[in-house]
Motif scaffolding. Structure first.
Motif, PDB file in Angstrom:
ATOM      1  N   MET A  52       0.810  -1.224   0.000  1.00  0.00           N
ATOM      2  CA  MET A  52       0.000   0.000   0.000  1.00  0.00           C
ATOM      3  C   MET A  52       0.838   1.266   0.000  1.00  0.00           C
ATOM      4  O   MET A  52       0.306   2.359   0.096  1.00  0.00           O
ATOM      5  CB  MET A  52      -0.940  -0.002   1.201  1.00  0.00           C
ATOM      6  N   GLY A  53       2.124   1.131  -0.078  1.00  0.00           N
ATOM      7  CA  GLY A  53       2.963   2.323  -0.073  1.00  0.00           C
ATOM      8  C   GLY A  53       2.858   3.052   1.257  1.00  0.00           C
ATOM      9  O   GLY A  53       2.574   2.457   2.293  1.00  0.00           O
ATOM     10  N   LEU A  54       3.081   4.342   1.219  1.00  0.00           N
ATOM     11  CA  LEU A  54       2.973   5.173   2.425  1.00  0.00           C
ATOM     12  C   LEU A  54       1.693   5.989   2.344  1.00  0.00           C
ATOM     13  O   LEU A  54       1.377   6.565   1.296  1.00  0.00           O
ATOM     14  CB  LEU A  54       4.163   6.125   2.542  1.00  0.00           C
ATOM     15  N   ARG A  55       0.987   6.046   3.450  1.00  0.00           N
ATOM     16  CA  ARG A  55      -0.245   6.838   3.514  1.00  0.00           C
ATOM     17  C   ARG A  55      -0.122   7.879   4.615  1.00  0.00           C
ATOM     18  O   ARG A  55       0.313   7.572   5.723  1.00  0.00           O
ATOM     19  CB  ARG A  55      -1.448   5.919   3.743  1.00  0.00           C
ATOM     20  N   LEU A  56      -0.569   9.070   4.311  1.00  0.00           N
ATOM     21  CA  LEU A  56      -0.425  10.190   5.230  1.00  0.00           C
ATOM     22  C   LEU A  56      -1.467  10.120   6.334  1.00  0.00           C
ATOM     23  O   LEU A  56      -2.675  10.030   6.066  1.00  0.00           O
ATOM     24  CB  LEU A  56      -0.555  11.505   4.459  1.00  0.00           C
ATOM     25  N   ILE A  57      -1.010  10.199   7.582  1.00  0.00           N
ATOM     26  CA  ILE A  57      -1.925  10.132   8.721  1.00  0.00           C
ATOM     27  C   ILE A  57      -2.336  11.544   9.145  1.00  0.00           C
ATOM     28  O   ILE A  57      -3.524  11.905   9.154  1.00  0.00           O
ATOM     29  CB  ILE A  57      -1.263   9.409   9.910  1.00  0.00           C
ATOM     30  N   HIS A  58      -1.362  12.334   9.540  1.00  0.00           N
ATOM     31  CA  HIS A  58      -1.564  13.726   9.928  1.00  0.00           C
ATOM     32  C   HIS A  58      -0.341  14.513   9.488  1.00  0.00           C
ATOM     33  O   HIS A  58       0.725  13.953   9.262  1.00  0.00           O
ATOM     34  CB  HIS A  58      -1.705  13.879  11.446  1.00  0.00           C
ATOM     35  N   TYR A  59      -0.502  15.824   9.424  1.00  0.00           N
ATOM     36  CA  TYR A  59       0.623  16.668   9.092  1.00  0.00           C
ATOM     37  C   TYR A  59       0.488  18.007   9.807  1.00  0.00           C
ATOM     38  O   TYR A  59      -0.566  18.329  10.386  1.00  0.00           O
ATOM     39  CB  TYR A  59       0.751  16.876   7.575  1.00  0.00           C
ATOM     40  N   SER A  60       1.584  18.762   9.765  1.00  0.00           N
ATOM     41  CA  SER A  60       1.611  20.065  10.439  1.00  0.00           C
ATOM     42  C   SER A  60       2.407  21.047   9.583  1.00  0.00           C
ATOM     43  O   SER A  60       3.485  20.724   9.101  1.00  0.00           O
ATOM     44  CB  SER A  60       2.272  19.923  11.808  1.00  0.00           C
ATOM     45  N   VAL A  61       1.854  22.238   9.415  1.00  0.00           N
ATOM     46  CA  VAL A  61       2.558  23.268   8.636  1.00  0.00           C
ATOM     47  C   VAL A  61       3.230  24.290   9.531  1.00  0.00           C
ATOM     48  O   VAL A  61       3.806  25.271   9.041  1.00  0.00           O
ATOM     49  CB  VAL A  61       1.616  23.960   7.631  1.00  0.00           C
ATOM     50  N   GLY A  62       3.151  24.086  10.835  1.00  0.00           N
ATOM     51  CA  GLY A  62       3.837  24.989  11.745  1.00  0.00           C
ATOM     52  C   GLY A  62       3.517  24.656  13.179  1.00  0.00           C
ATOM     53  O   GLY A  62       2.580  23.906  13.474  1.00  0.00           O
ATOM     54  N   GLU A  63       4.318  25.244  14.056  1.00  0.00           N
ATOM     55  CA  GLU A  63       4.116  25.017  15.487  1.00  0.00           C
ATOM     56  C   GLU A  63       2.686  25.364  15.892  1.00  0.00           C
ATOM     57  O   GLU A  63       2.158  26.420  15.518  1.00  0.00           O
ATOM     58  CB  GLU A  63       5.111  25.898  16.243  1.00  0.00           C
ATOM     59  N   GLY A  64       2.065  24.451  16.609  1.00  0.00           N
ATOM     60  CA  GLY A  64       0.710  24.687  17.097  1.00  0.00           C
ATOM     61  C   GLY A  64      -0.396  24.373  16.110  1.00  0.00           C
ATOM     62  O   GLY A  64      -1.574  24.532  16.427  1.00  0.00           O
ATOM     63  N   THR A  65      -0.061  23.934  14.905  1.00  0.00           N
ATOM     64  CA  THR A  65      -1.077  23.622  13.887  1.00  0.00           C
ATOM     65  C   THR A  65      -0.928  22.186  13.425  1.00  0.00           C
ATOM     66  O   THR A  65       0.187  21.699  13.222  1.00  0.00           O
ATOM     67  CB  THR A  65      -0.962  24.530  12.660  1.00  0.00           C
ATOM     68  N   THR A  66      -2.065  21.498  13.271  1.00  0.00           N
ATOM     69  CA  THR A  66      -2.064  20.134  12.734  1.00  0.00           C
ATOM     70  C   THR A  66      -3.275  19.972  11.823  1.00  0.00           C
ATOM     71  O   THR A  66      -4.238  20.740  11.915  1.00  0.00           O
ATOM     72  CB  THR A  66      -2.128  19.079  13.843  1.00  0.00           C
ATOM     73  N   ALA A  67      -3.201  18.972  10.948  1.00  0.00           N
ATOM     74  CA  ALA A  67      -4.309  18.708  10.039  1.00  0.00           C
ATOM     75  C   ALA A  67      -4.369  17.227   9.721  1.00  0.00           C
ATOM     76  O   ALA A  67      -3.358  16.522   9.842  1.00  0.00           O
ATOM     77  CB  ALA A  67      -4.158  19.526   8.755  1.00  0.00           C
ATOM     78  N   LYS A  68      -5.535  16.774   9.303  1.00  0.00           N
ATOM     79  CA  LYS A  68      -5.723  15.364   8.986  1.00  0.00           C
ATOM     80  C   LYS A  68      -5.235  15.045   7.583  1.00  0.00           C
ATOM     81  O   LYS A  68      -5.385  15.838   6.660  1.00  0.00           O
ATOM     82  CB  LYS A  68      -7.212  15.007   9.097  1.00  0.00           C
TER      83      LYS A  68
END
Lengths: 112, 114
Positions: free
Chosen positions: A41-57
């Motif tokens: 299945m390769g790699l799948r993105l769980i969560h990410y962050s574009v900066g301190e204090g911020t996260t996204a699904k």
């Protein structure tokens, strides 16, 4: 310059237990990512962050939570582990002005 | 949504032979394309990337890849493989968004015969 490091390298959990995976980078990167890798299945993105204090699904966020309290650290939490979360977890980081991501060595997690 | 297909799950070649790994992508605009390599038990290392310009890009370890818009392909090549090239290879496309997220293919495992 260690790059991207992950702690622990390997862990065995029982169903229902909780744990936190730590990712640290010393490259002053703005962006950080958590992926899971499963056979075929390769790699799948769980969560990410574009900066301190911020996260996204990402693509597969269910059952995981993340926090980025410091720019250099990105934590991935499993509140109640399930066998379906048995996987290899990779952290990556990248600069805002570049498309390249730099990967850590991975954490192998086995949930029984 | 963008997607990446690597049609070959496993490829075996003899040492010294040439290599081509296939990658097809689906993306509406000009894609950001990458090839990563993963040695056993290791993380992913960037081999090469394409953003724009010359469609033939050179990477590390003697690898190159060619972007063909008409075929939606970004195949990886090496003229002569070495035993140390045995690894898993992943093609990925960037989503072009502000967070620079990547979508990976399923991977191709390369075995080298002596």
């Amino acid at each position: 310059n260690a790059g991207v490091t992950q702690t622990p390298k390997f862990r065995v959990l029982k169903t229902g237990q909780s744990m936190t995976l730590l990712c640290a980078q010393d490259m002053n990167h703005e962006y950080m990512y958590w992926y899971r890798q499963d056979p075929g299945m390769g790699l799948r993105l769980i969560h990410y962050s574009v900066g301190e204090g911020t996260t996204a699904k990402g693509e597969v966020p269910d059952g995981y939570n993340v926090s980025r309290l410091k720019k250099q650290n990105f934590l991935l939490g499993l509140e109640s582990a399930a066998p379906s979360q048995t996987s290899v977890y990779f952290c990556a980081s990248g600069r805002r002005d570049q498309e390249t991501q730099y990967f850590g060595p991975g954490t192998r997690l086995l949930v029984l | 949504a963008q997607s990446v297909t690597q049609p070959d799950i496993h490829i075996t070649v003899s040492e010294g032979a040439s290599l081509e790994l296939r990658c097809n992508y689906s993306y509406g605009a000009t894609p950001y394309l990458f090839w990563y390599v993963q040695s056993p038990g290791q993380g992913l290392q960037l081999l090469l990337k394409y953003f724009s310009g010359d469609t033939l890009v050179q990477g590390i370890k003697g690898f190159e890849a060619e972007f063909k818009r008409s075929q939606s392909s970004f195949n990886l090549r090496k003229p002569s493989v070495h035993w140390s090239d045995a690894a898993e290879y992943f093609c990925a496309v960037g989503d072009g968004g502000g967070a620079q997220k990547l979508v990976f293919g399923q991977g191709t495992r390369l075995t080298i015969n002596p």
